[in-house]
Design a protein around this motif. Structure first.
Motif, PDB file in Angstrom:
ATOM      1  N   ALA A  18       0.541  -0.963   0.260  1.00 39.81           N
ATOM      2  CA  ALA A  18      -0.174   0.340  -0.093  1.00 39.81           C
ATOM      3  C   ALA A  18       0.682   1.065   0.165  1.00 39.81           C
ATOM      4  CB  ALA A  18      -0.794   0.297   1.195  1.00 39.81           C
TER       5      ALA A  18
ATOM      6  N   GLU B  27       2.194   1.981  -3.751  1.00 47.19           N
ATOM      7  CA  GLU B  27       1.435   2.350  -4.102  1.00 47.19           C
ATOM      8  C   GLU B  27       0.952   3.619  -3.669  1.00 47.19           C
ATOM      9  OE1 GLU B  27       0.765   1.072  -7.570  1.00 47.19           O
ATOM     10  OE2 GLU B  27       1.604  -0.960  -7.631  1.00 47.19           O
ATOM     11  N   ASP B  28       1.315   4.025  -2.804  1.00 47.87           N
ATOM     12  CA  ASP B  28       0.968   5.425  -2.368  1.00 47.87           C
ATOM     13  C   ASP B  28      -0.832   5.750  -1.537  1.00 47.87           C
ATOM     14  OD1 ASP B  28       1.000   8.436  -1.815  1.00 47.87           O
ATOM     15  OD2 ASP B  28       0.303   9.363  -3.319  1.00 47.87           O
ATOM     16  N   VAL B  29      -0.994   4.176  -1.448  1.00 49.98           N
ATOM     17  CA  VAL B  29      -2.164   4.252  -0.550  1.00 49.98           C
ATOM     18  C   VAL B  29      -2.490   4.022   0.189  1.00 49.98           C
ATOM     19  CG1 VAL B  29      -3.513   4.050  -2.658  1.00 49.98           C
ATOM     20  CG2 VAL B  29      -2.715   2.114  -1.847  1.00 49.98           C
ATOM     21  N   GLU B  30      -1.114   3.824   1.701  1.00 48.17           N
ATOM     22  CA  GLU B  30      -1.326   3.549   2.627  1.00 48.17           C
ATOM     23  C   GLU B  30      -2.478   4.021   3.350  1.00 48.17           C
ATOM     24  OE1 GLU B  30       2.198   2.175   6.196  1.00 48.17           O
ATOM     25  OE2 GLU B  30       2.345   3.742   4.511  1.00 48.17           O
TER      26      GLU B  30
ATOM     27  N   ALA C 299      -4.995   5.629   2.447  1.00 48.28           N
ATOM     28  CA  ALA C 299      -6.545   4.881   2.582  1.00 48.28           C
ATOM     29  C   ALA C 299      -6.882   4.011   3.014  1.00 48.28           C
ATOM     30  CB  ALA C 299      -6.602   5.649   0.820  1.00 48.28           C
TER      31      ALA C 299
END
Length: 281
Positions: free
Chosen positions: A187, A190-193, A195
């Motif tokens: 995460a 992919e730079d969605v940690e 969220a």
């Protein structure tokens, strides 16, 4: 075995605690200081274990030897007491196949082998630590621990059964810890940690905290778990089940930074994620 003299190889946290509970029950417990660290010496002294200087002397004076070491060293410890004629209790986190190979080493030398597996922390109070045993001599070992805080459970008279249970249990507890860390690392990459954490708090409350505990364990104990994950993978493969889960878990723990005891209370999640991905927050 009531009056048995027991040798412990070697008193790390778990070995020293096992030795300590036996000492409190009146058992003479031996250990070997040669080649061991200052931290090991302190643990052994605190547990009131008796230093006999060498493995050969421990083997000569012991009726029972308890092997407590990282999984990759289990066979080496058994070879170090080749020819021991007493009862050798192997409580290491190894596959049933490894347990049977170590048993052959001990039995060829004239000794008796008891397969063991420990679930829980080093025993210091009741209802925290289970010692599972298997093999024809398992009941003798169970009797030695009967008056201690260790909850001893004989699984079977079949060698390898206790190790199989330990592998099955740790496959979940430690395997899922590695999976959680890998998921957070993905995460982040992919730079969605952020969220993901918000979604966890909404639909899976408690998982974020589990990932923090997993990170701390990976830094403080993960180096020991690499071999354990490989043993678990081998156990899965031996019954024609996919073994990739725990080979991957071994790699996660291999990459985790190792903290010494002096830094064990420091926050570790950031360190683990950086080590896994090469990326900061």
């Amino acid at each position: 075995m009531a009056d048995a003299t027991v040798g412990v190889l070697h008193p790390g946290d778990m070995g020293a605690a096992l030795g300590s509970v036996l000492r409190k029950a009146g058992t003479v417990v031996l250990w070997v200081s040669s080649g061991r660290s200052a931290a090991t010496v302190r643990r052994a002294e605190t547990a009131d274990l008796r230093d006999v200087g060498s493995v050969d002397e421990l083997s000569r004076r012991s009726d029972m030897i308890v092997s407590v070491c990282p999984p990759h060293a289990a066979a080496e410890v058994a070879r170090s007491v080749s020819g021991f004629k007493g009862t050798f209790v192997d409580v290491n986190a190894v596959s049933p196949a490894t347990a049977r190979a170590v048993a052959a080493e001990i039995e060829t030398g004239g000794g008796r082998y008891v397969d063991g597996g420990i679930v829980g922390p080093p025993p210091r109070s009741r209802r925290t630590t289970r010692l599972y045993l298997s093999g024809p001599s398992a009941q003798d070992v169970a009797g030695l621990f009967a008056s201690t805080v260790v909850d001893v459970r004989v699984v079977s008279d079949r060698l390898g059964a206790a190790s199989a249970l330990k592998m099955s249990y740790a496959a979940w507890t430690k395997g899922t810890a590695a999976l959680l860390l890998a998921i957070r690392a993905l995460a982040r990459a992919e730079d969605v940690e952020a969220a993901l954490l918000e979604e966890w708090d909404t639909s899976l409350p408690g998982v974020q905290e589990q990932s923090l505990r997993a990170a701390h364990s990976a830094c403080s104990k993960g180096w020991r778990w690499v071999g354990e994950m490989q043993e678990i993978a081998s156990t899965f493969g031996s019954v024609d089940l996919p073994d990739g889960f725990h080979h991957a878990a071994a790699e996660i723990f291999r990459r985790a930074p190792r903290l010494d005891d002096a830094h064990a209370d420091e926050p570790t999640l950031e360190q683990v994620l950086v080590a896994l991905t090469g990326q900061g927050a």
